[in-house]
Design an enzyme around this catalytic site. Sequence first.
Site: not given
Length: 361
Positions: A42, A125, A143
């Site tokens: 991520e 996020y 996002d």
Amino acid sequence: MVQDTAKIKDVFRRRLSAWYRRHQRSLPWRKTSDPYRIWISEIMLQQTQVDTVIPYYHRFLKAFPDVYALAAAPLQDVLKAWENLGYYSRAGNIHAASHIIVNQWGGRIPDTPEAIKTLPGIGKYSAGAILSIAYGQVLPAVDGNVRRILCRVFAIRKPMDDPGEQKKLFDLAAALVPAKHPGDFNQALMDLGATICKAKVPDCSNCPIASICRAHLLDLQNILPITRKAPAIPHRQAAAAVIRNSEGLLLFVQRPASGLLASLWKLPGGFIDDMENMETGLQHRVKEELSIAIRVGNKLAIVHHAYTHFRATLQAYDCRLLKGAPEALGCQEWRWASPSDLKKLPLSKIDRMILAAIASC
Ligand code: SF4
């Protein structure tokens, strides 16, 4: 056309989930449930395309297979593994976070939004993405791609980058996340945004939610989302000094520990103000960095590069050391580097580009 908002949400979830089961992209971080690996993926995926990330992900995990290996590694090794992936503060944040995870969380990635957001480099996020995928928590991961999809599906005509609208879109996404397999739902949205509902030319004819998408039904898919007018991107000039010693080694400096491209190595020099002469400006930057006086000779190479918030043109000049011995004033360290040293040092993309341009002179 499905009119009722609750029904739209229900159909949205079901169709997207069914589509994801059949069409999901095969990605290496989807073959693991290890929170460490999901965290690394991520962070690497922030502002970076999937295809670019994949080889870095494999190499990084080979070098640092778990959080203990990452915490035990020197920052320079982590930066080297990150070289050319860009946004280098992510590497520094991952390294700093690994120490916190080992020392405060017993080596386990924290599993609450409050705790995980205290780690460097993890915002709303990333927290939603990691916690939903690794721990099955019912959280959205919102996002720009997700905001774009929501603006189209619900025909939202307000600027999606407006802070008030961002909050509303987050709440809308949160209301859509199902209790079962929330991580799959978030990843389905990511895949839809990357492969079907793309920023330019959305592929509505192959979209699993076309029948409930108001933008598609109203023929607004090429108009939505709306964004605020982006400010002009500034341009900055930079100059670098190519200084060799009697053995032909190049003078190199390590950037400060914070700021742009922190702790990466580069040629001496820096940004030149608009009102400064290029050669004089380069002499000043080198003096501030190393406390030496140089003579600036011929221009050897010029390269252009785009950063997130500005564009830069870097010009390299053949220089000679006139007076003084290098001292690390405006840099962390300095060294005379051979070609093989340069291969081992972590450098940013623009510095690799200028070296390649100099080598081809
Ligand atoms: S129908 Fe078109 S605009 Fe609507 S979500 Fe699908 S791809 Fe995007």
